[in-house]
Write a protein that holds these residues in place. Sequence first.
Motif, PDB file in Angstrom:
ATOM      1  N   HIS A 129       0.812  -1.144   0.055  1.00 16.30           N
ATOM      2  CA  HIS A 129      -0.141  -0.023  -0.152  1.00 16.30           C
ATOM      3  C   HIS A 129       0.843   1.399  -0.074  1.00 16.30           C
ATOM      4  N   SER A 130       2.138   1.204  -0.387  1.00 15.75           N
ATOM      5  CA  SER A 130       2.953   2.436  -0.183  1.00 15.75           C
ATOM      6  C   SER A 130       3.904   2.686  -1.566  1.00 15.75           C
ATOM      7  N   GLN A 131       3.302   2.444  -2.675  1.00 16.40           N
ATOM      8  CA  GLN A 131       4.234   2.514  -3.850  1.00 16.40           C
ATOM      9  C   GLN A 131       3.865   3.888  -4.598  1.00 16.40           C
ATOM     10  N   CYS A 132       4.849   4.474  -5.111  1.00 20.23           N
ATOM     11  CA  CYS A 132       4.769   6.043  -5.902  1.00 20.23           C
ATOM     12  C   CYS A 132       4.637   5.280  -7.378  1.00 20.23           C
ATOM     13  N   PHE A 133       3.425   5.728  -8.043  1.00 15.46           N
ATOM     14  CA  PHE A 133       3.128   5.167  -9.484  1.00 15.46           C
ATOM     15  C   PHE A 133       3.262   6.325 -10.455  1.00 15.46           C
ATOM     16  N   ALA A 134       4.204   7.595  -9.909  1.00 12.33           N
ATOM     17  CA  ALA A 134       4.222   8.679 -10.754  1.00 12.33           C
ATOM     18  C   ALA A 134       4.987   8.092 -12.115  1.00 12.33           C
ATOM     19  N   ALA A 135       6.171   7.423 -11.623  1.00 14.95           N
ATOM     20  CA  ALA A 135       7.157   7.075 -12.873  1.00 14.95           C
ATOM     21  C   ALA A 135       6.368   5.783 -13.670  1.00 14.95           C
ATOM     22  N   TRP A 136       5.610   4.932 -13.070  1.00 11.93           N
ATOM     23  CA  TRP A 136       4.791   4.090 -13.722  1.00 11.93           C
ATOM     24  C   TRP A 136       4.040   4.629 -14.907  1.00 11.93           C
ATOM     25  N   TYR A 137       3.069   5.732 -14.356  1.00 10.19           N
ATOM     26  CA  TYR A 137       2.420   6.081 -15.335  1.00 10.19           C
ATOM     27  C   TYR A 137       2.753   7.109 -16.394  1.00 10.19           C
ATOM     28  N   GLY A 138       3.888   7.795 -15.743  1.00 13.55           N
ATOM     29  CA  GLY A 138       4.609   8.876 -16.507  1.00 13.55           C
ATOM     30  C   GLY A 138       5.244   8.203 -17.747  1.00 13.55           C
ATOM     31  N   HIS A 139       5.438   6.952 -17.404  1.00 11.66           N
ATOM     32  CA  HIS A 139       6.340   6.346 -18.596  1.00 11.66           C
ATOM     33  C   HIS A 139       5.364   6.014 -20.020  1.00 11.66           C
ATOM     34  N   CYS A 140       3.923   6.156 -19.827  1.00 12.50           N
ATOM     35  CA  CYS A 140       3.209   5.803 -20.848  1.00 12.50           C
ATOM     36  C   CYS A 140       2.490   6.976 -21.756  1.00 12.50           C
ATOM     37  N   PRO A 141       2.981   6.875 -23.035  1.00 15.47           N
ATOM     38  CA  PRO A 141       2.125   7.936 -23.806  1.00 15.47           C
ATOM     39  C   PRO A 141       0.849   7.793 -24.104  1.00 15.47           C
ATOM     40  N   GLY A 142       0.150   8.878 -23.984  1.00 13.14           N
ATOM     41  CA  GLY A 142      -1.388   8.660 -24.193  1.00 13.14           C
ATOM     42  C   GLY A 142      -1.897   9.117 -22.975  1.00 13.14           C
ATOM     43  N   LEU A 143      -1.290   8.864 -21.856  1.00 10.30           N
ATOM     44  CA  LEU A 143      -1.914   9.691 -20.446  1.00 10.30           C
ATOM     45  C   LEU A 143      -1.296  10.903 -20.102  1.00 10.30           C
ATOM     46  N   LYS A 144      -1.911  11.841 -19.338  1.00  8.74           N
ATOM     47  CA  LYS A 144      -1.572  12.900 -18.772  1.00  8.74           C
ATOM     48  C   LYS A 144      -1.434  12.574 -17.286  1.00  8.74           C
ATOM     49  N   VAL A 145      -0.419  12.971 -16.454  1.00  7.30           N
ATOM     50  CA  VAL A 145      -0.268  12.478 -15.195  1.00  7.30           C
ATOM     51  C   VAL A 145       0.136  13.494 -14.251  1.00  7.30           C
ATOM     52  N   ILE A 146      -0.741  13.644 -13.338  1.00  8.82           N
ATOM     53  CA  ILE A 146      -0.723  14.989 -12.445  1.00  8.82           C
ATOM     54  C   ILE A 146      -0.181  14.622 -10.954  1.00  8.82           C
ATOM     55  N   SER A 147       0.473  15.212 -10.249  1.00  7.02           N
ATOM     56  CA  SER A 147       0.679  14.811  -9.035  1.00  7.02           C
ATOM     57  C   SER A 147       0.509  16.276  -8.171  1.00  7.02           C
ATOM     58  N   PRO A 148      -0.617  16.619  -7.662  1.00  4.18           N
ATOM     59  CA  PRO A 148      -0.654  17.929  -6.815  1.00  4.18           C
ATOM     60  C   PRO A 148       0.148  18.163  -5.530  1.00  4.18           C
ATOM     61  N   TRP A 149       0.453  19.210  -4.974  1.00  2.64           N
ATOM     62  CA  TRP A 149       0.901  19.396  -3.640  1.00  2.64           C
ATOM     63  C   TRP A 149       0.028  20.182  -2.842  1.00  2.64           C
ATOM     64  N   SER A 150      -0.301  21.272  -3.104  1.00  2.00           N
ATOM     65  CA  SER A 150      -1.380  22.227  -2.349  1.00  2.00           C
ATOM     66  C   SER A 150      -2.561  22.183  -2.551  1.00  2.00           C
ATOM     67  N   SER A 151      -3.396  22.891  -1.749  1.00  2.07           N
ATOM     68  CA  SER A 151      -5.114  22.751  -2.027  1.00  2.07           C
ATOM     69  C   SER A 151      -5.185  23.447  -3.420  1.00  2.07           C
ATOM     70  N   GLU A 152      -4.459  24.696  -3.582  1.00  2.00           N
ATOM     71  CA  GLU A 152      -4.757  25.129  -4.990  1.00  2.00           C
ATOM     72  C   GLU A 152      -4.440  24.382  -6.275  1.00  2.00           C
TER      73      GLU A 152
END
Length: 359
Positions: free
Chosen positions: A158-181
């Motif tokens: 339950h503790s993996q980061c999938f940013a690189a996994w999905y960021g590797h794939c063309p056709g997707l947009k991948v977002i990783s927000p930090w703040s409320s804004e």
Amino acid sequence: MASLTCFLNSGRRAVVGALRRRIHSTPSAPAQVTVRDALNQAMDEELERDETVFLLGEEVALYDGAYKVSRGLWKKYGDKRIIDTPITEMGFAGIAVGAAMAGLRPICEFMTFNFSMQAIDQVINSAAKTYYMSAGLQPVPVVFRGPNGSSAGVAAQHSQCFAAWYGHCPGLKVISPWSSEDAKGLLKAAIRDDNPVVFLENELMYGVAFEMSEEAQSKDFTLPIGKAKIERQGGHITLVSHSRHVSLCLDAATVLAKEGIECEVINLRTIRPLDVETVEASVMKTSHLVTVEGGWPQFGVGAEICAGIMEGPAFNYLDAPAVRVTGADIPMPYAKILEDNSIPQIKDIIFTVKKTLNV
């Protein structure tokens, strides 16, 4: 006496009117909004704005969401717009992709992105590739969202980061927000986008409150996908991060500033498309680069950033090698002391910055 009363009343009305004009003309102060509530606002506003938008996932309706991100939406929009699903990620992700192909705009919540592995065929083969394989005839406007990365005391599965996994794939947009804004503006932009979007939240950030400007509280507020934000200006070294680790970079920068080291902190916001230009401009200014992420080191987000700097014009400005601070190259341990030593801490960032600057 009557004329005096009339004079006093007219004066009172003038004062009240002036006060009202002053109140209405004064910009409202920034509000403190948690990341959870910002995400809730974004979905609520988009559900209200566009009747083709709907939310589905485990416990999103009657229970208000496992993390209460969808709180109140089922009561407001009903069973047709807020849909509880069985524990069948491949099934309801497939329903979401099919609905998107049919002209709707589904928001598909995974209780955690670790469970998205059950549905990765739908995310990659059905959603990400269809627009290309149909020669641009079939858009798939679906948002896959939920908590990503390490939490606390939930161990390896339950503790993996999938940013690189999905960021590797063309056709997707991948977002990783930090703040409320970030959370509100980017989720609204993701829902309106005609591409499949993977929206990676962080469980430990849900309850964190940030100031939100009057503009960000507007129903028309969106942020551009693919554009990073400089959260802190500095001239000595560039720190690049995303999601929860932006907070650690800012805390480390505050400590280092007391020692005369000024860090420029970049919040990536989007993993794909990656805003290499903002990073390059910062590195050309500071001549040093450290990337910080909670994911594993091999083939990670930091590795991609470093490669981009090596291959681009900013390489000639570097006065030291670009360095990565990452999670440990192991499955996440359960014991807290081991968990703490498996993900970046503020002290790790400070140590790496000083080593890079040779101070």
